[in-house]
Design an enzyme around this catalytic site. Structure first.
Site, PDB file in Angstrom:
ATOM      1  N   HIS A 117      20.268  76.056  69.726  1.00 31.56           N
ATOM      2  CA  HIS A 117      18.877  76.435  70.034  1.00 31.56           C
ATOM      3  C   HIS A 117      18.242  75.451  71.014  1.00 31.56           C
ATOM      4  O   HIS A 117      17.038  75.206  70.957  1.00 31.56           O
ATOM      5  CB  HIS A 117      18.034  76.509  68.746  1.00 31.56           C
ATOM      6  CG  HIS A 117      18.709  77.263  67.643  1.00 31.56           C
ATOM      7  ND1 HIS A 117      18.775  78.634  67.600  1.00 31.56           N
ATOM      8  CD2 HIS A 117      19.412  76.815  66.569  1.00 31.56           C
ATOM      9  CE1 HIS A 117      19.458  79.012  66.533  1.00 31.56           C
ATOM     10  NE2 HIS A 117      19.867  77.926  65.897  1.00 31.56           N
ATOM     11  N   SER A 176      13.826  70.705  98.643  1.00 29.94           N
ATOM     12  CA  SER A 176      12.653  71.573  98.692  1.00 29.94           C
ATOM     13  C   SER A 176      12.067  71.505 100.096  1.00 29.94           C
ATOM     14  O   SER A 176      12.102  70.453 100.735  1.00 29.94           O
ATOM     15  CB  SER A 176      11.625  71.103  97.665  1.00 29.94           C
ATOM     16  OG  SER A 176      10.342  71.606  97.994  1.00 29.94           O
ATOM     17  N   LYS A 236      12.432  66.222  95.815  1.00 28.30           N
ATOM     18  CA  LYS A 236      13.228  67.134  94.995  1.00 28.30           C
ATOM     19  C   LYS A 236      14.698  67.189  95.372  1.00 28.30           C
ATOM     20  O   LYS A 236      15.080  67.117  96.530  1.00 28.30           O
ATOM     21  CB  LYS A 236      12.645  68.549  95.103  1.00 28.30           C
ATOM     22  CG  LYS A 236      11.251  68.682  94.532  1.00 28.30           C
ATOM     23  CD  LYS A 236      11.261  68.875  93.035  1.00 28.30           C
ATOM     24  CE  LYS A 236      11.437  70.348  92.695  1.00 28.30           C
ATOM     25  NZ  LYS A 236      11.680  70.517  91.271  1.00 28.30           N
ATOM     26  N   GLU A 280      22.228  77.779  90.166  1.00 26.37           N
ATOM     27  CA  GLU A 280      21.351  78.898  89.805  1.00 26.37           C
ATOM     28  C   GLU A 280      21.888  80.198  90.386  1.00 26.37           C
ATOM     29  O   GLU A 280      21.816  81.263  89.756  1.00 26.37           O
ATOM     30  CB  GLU A 280      19.921  78.611  90.268  1.00 26.37           C
ATOM     31  CG  GLU A 280      19.280  77.491  89.442  1.00 26.37           C
ATOM     32  CD  GLU A 280      18.014  76.903  90.042  1.00 26.37           C
ATOM     33  OE1 GLU A 280      17.425  76.035  89.383  1.00 26.37           O
ATOM     34  OE2 GLU A 280      17.622  77.282  91.169  1.00 26.37           O
TER      35      GLU A 280
END
Ligand code: ARG
Length: 501
Positions: A159, A278, A284, A291
Site C-alpha cells: 500500500h 523542465s 528539475k 513515465e
C-alpha cells in the site's frame, strides 16, 4: 524498369478497370501498413511458385520468368510498386508488368486470403523473437544489478507504506522472474504463430495439386494450420501475441512506476540518459522516460482491445475487417519492444543509494513482523504475538522512526515487556532475550533471518540469482535456435529459387 511501375500498363491486375478508382480507393487500401510485409510477400511468392513448378502446375520456364520479375520488384523496392489496394495486388501487378501474361500464373492455386495470413505470420515471427530478445535483455540487466546489490537492504512496501525490509537484489529479481514468464509466453505464442496457412486459397482449398508441407518448409514454418477455412480466418495468433505483450507491458509499467517513486524518494538516481529537464524549472530532473514506459502499457492494452473488438463476431470465412486487425499487432509489438529495451537501459544505469536505502529500510517500524515472528518461534501463538507487537508499538507512538536505530529502542523493549505481562501473563524474557528482540528490530538482521526459499536472505537471493541466470541462458539458446531455423529456411528457399535462374 522503374517507368513500368508508373505507367498505365501497371493498372491493378486484381481490380482492373471496373474497380480501379472511386472515392473509397484510399479507404480500402492497406498499402501504407503493408510496407511491413513487403519482404514477407516476396518470400511467400517465391516459395509458392517454386512449389507450383515442382508440382508441375506451372512450367519451369514460366516460374523462371516470374522469379526474375520478383527479383526486379525486390531490387526496385517498395516505393517503386505500382498503385494497388494492397501489397499483394501491387506486387502481382508489377510482376505481370515485367514478365507479361506469364506473370498472371503466379496467383494460381492461391488467394490473397491465404497469402496475407501467411505474410503476417512470416513477419510476426521476427517481431516476436525481437520482443523475446528484449525481455531477455531486461532480465539480464535486472539480474546483473540484483547481483551487485544482493545484500543491499531496502524498504519493501505494501500500500505504498514501508512494510518489511528486503534487499535490492530480492526486489529486482521479483521483476526478473515476472519478465521470465513474459518471455515464456512469447515463446509459447511463437509456436502457434509459426504455422503455415498457405495453400488454403480463399478458404475452400484448391483443385490444384499443391504441396502445402513444401511451402511451409520453404518458409520455415513448423507445420500447417490444417483446416483451410480456419487458416484464412483466424487471427487468434495476433491476439495471443498482443495479449502476451500487453501482459509484459503491464509488468514493466510496475517496474517503471517503482523507479519513478524510488527516485522521487532519493533511494535511487536515474542516469541523465533516462531523465529529462523542465523547460521552466531549472532545478528539475524528471523521470519522463520511465513515465513513457509506464504509459506504454496503456497503448498495449488499447492494441489488445482494438484487436479483440475488431475480431469479435466476424463470420466465417474472410472479411476485410481482418485488414484493420493487423496494424494493432504491429503497433503493439513495436511500442512494447522499445519500452522494454528502454526499461532495461534505465534499470542497468540507475544508481542505488545504499545509505538512503538502509535508513529508509527501518522506517515505519518495518521490522514489527520480525518481532512477532521471533515471539511465535518461541512458542507464543502468532495471533497473540501480533497483538503484543501492535500494542507495544502504539505505546511507543511515532512508528515512522527506525525503532532499531533510534533512542526509542529501549522504551520499545519496555513496552513489549509490559505487553507480555498483560497479554501472556509473563515477562518477555520468559520467552525471548531482550537482545534477540533488539536484533530482530534491525533491518539487516530481519532480512538475514528470512531465508525461506525465494525470500530476501542473502543465501536465498544467491540461489534465485543462479536459477535466473540458468533460465536466461536456456532462453537465449532457444531464441538462437528459432532464429537459426528461420535463417536456414531462408537459405533453402534461396537455393531452390536459384535453380530457376
Ligand atoms: N489487404 C488484405 C488484408 O490485409 C488482403 C486480403 C484481401 N482479400 C480479400 N478477399 N479482399 O486482409
Amino acid at each position: 524498369m522503374a517507368e513500368e511501375s508508373d505507367s498505365a500498363s501497371a493498372s491493378d491486375v486484381v481490380r482492373r478497370d471496373r474497380f480501379s478508382g472511386g472515392p473509397a480507393r484510399g479507404f480500402l487500401s492497406s498499402m501504407d501498413e503493408d510496407v511491413r510485409i513487403f519482404a514477407a510477400d516476396l518470400a511467400v511468392d517465391r516459395a509458392h511458385v517454386v512449389m507450383l513448378a515442382e508440382q508441375g502446375v506451372v512450367s519451369d520456364d514460366e516460374v523462371t520468368a516470374i522469379l526474375s520479375a520478383l527479383d526486379d520488384v525486390e531490387a526496385a523496392g517498395f516505393d517503386a510498386l505500382p498503385d494497388g489496394e494492397d501489397v499483394h495486388a501491387a506486387i502481382e501487378t508489377a510482376v505481370v508488368g515485367r514478365a507479361g501474361d506469364v506473370g498472371g500464373k503466379m496467383h494460381t492455386a492461391r488467394s490473397r486470403n491465404d497469402e496475407v495470413a501467411t505474410c503476417i505470420r512470416y513477419r510476426l515471427r521476427e517481431d516476436v523473437l525481437d520482443a523475446a530478445e528484449a525481455t531477455i535483455g531486461l532480465r539480464k540487466s535486472l539480474a546483473e544489478v540484483a547481483s551487485e546489490h544482493a545484500e543491499t537492504v531496502m524498504p519493501g512496501y505494501t500500500h505504498l507504506q514501508p512494510a518489511q525490509p528486503t534487499t535490492v537484489g530480492h526486489y529486482l529479481l521479483s521483476y526478473e522472474q515476472a519478465v521470465a514468464r513474459d518471455t515464456a509466453r512469447l515463446f509459447d505464442a511463437y509456436a502457434r504463430v509459426n504455422r503455415s496457412p498457405l495453400g488454403s486459397a480463399a478458404f475452400a482449398g484448391t483443385p490444384f495439386d499443391v504441396d502445402r508441407e513444401r511451402t511451409a518448409e520453404l518458409l520455415g514454418f513448423d507445420g500447417l494450420v490444417a483446416n483451410s477455412m480456419d487458416a484464412v480466418s483466424t487471427r487468434d495468433f495476433l491476439v495471443e501475441v498482443v495479449a502476451a505483450l500487453s501482459n509484459l507491458a503491464t509488468t514493466v509499467s510496475g517496474l517503471a512506476e517503482d523507479l519513478v517513486v524510488f527516485s522521487n524518494d532519493g533511494l535511487v538516481e536515474l542516469s541523465d540518459d533516462y531523465s529529462s529537464t523542465s523547460s521552466i524549472m531549472p532545478q528539475k530532473k524528471n523521470p519522463d522516460t520511465l513515465e513513457l514506459v509506464r504509459a506504454t502499457s496503456g497503448d498495449a492494452a488499447a492494441g489488445l482491445n482494438g484487436l479483440l473488438t475488431t475480431l469479435k463476431g466476424l463470420p466465417r470465412a474472410y472479411n476485410r475487417d481482418l485488414q484493420n486487425a493487423t496494424p494493432h499487432a504491429w503497433e503493439t509489438v513495436d511500442a512494447v519492444s522499445e519500452a522494454v529495451a528502454v526499461a532495461a537501459g534505465a534499470a542497468a544505469t540507475a544508481t542505488w543509494d545504499e545509505e538512503a536505502l538502509a535508513a529508509a529500510a527501518g522506517e515505519g517500524f518495518s521490522t514489527a513482523t520480525g518481532v512477532a515472528d521471533l515471539l511465535a518461534m518461541a512458542g507464543v501463538p502468532f495471533r497473540k504475538a501480533h497483538e503484543m507487537v501492535a500494542e507495544s508499538s502504539d505505546k511507543v507512538g511515532n512508528t515512522n522512526e527506525n525503532v532499531a536505530q533510534s533512542n526509542v529502542k529501549e522504551s520499545y523493549l519496555d513496552a513489549l515487556d509490559a505487553a507480555a505481562e498483560e497479554i501472556l501473563g509473563d515477562s518477555l524474557d520468559a520467552y525471548v532475550e531482550r537482545e534477540a528482540v533488539a536484533a530482530a528490530l534491525d533491518p539487516e538482521e530481519s532480512v538475514a533471518t528470512r531465508d525461506s526459499p525465494g525470500g530476501p536472505a542473502p543465501e536465498s537471493v544467491a540461489a534465485a540469482l543462479t536459477a535466473a541466470e540458468e533460465t536466461v541462458t536456456a532462453d537465449e539458446a532457444a531464441l538462437a535456435d528459432e532464429r537459426e531455423s528461420v535463417a536456414a529456411a531462408d537459405e533453402k528457399l534461396r537455393t531452390e529459387v536459384s535453380r530457376y535462374a
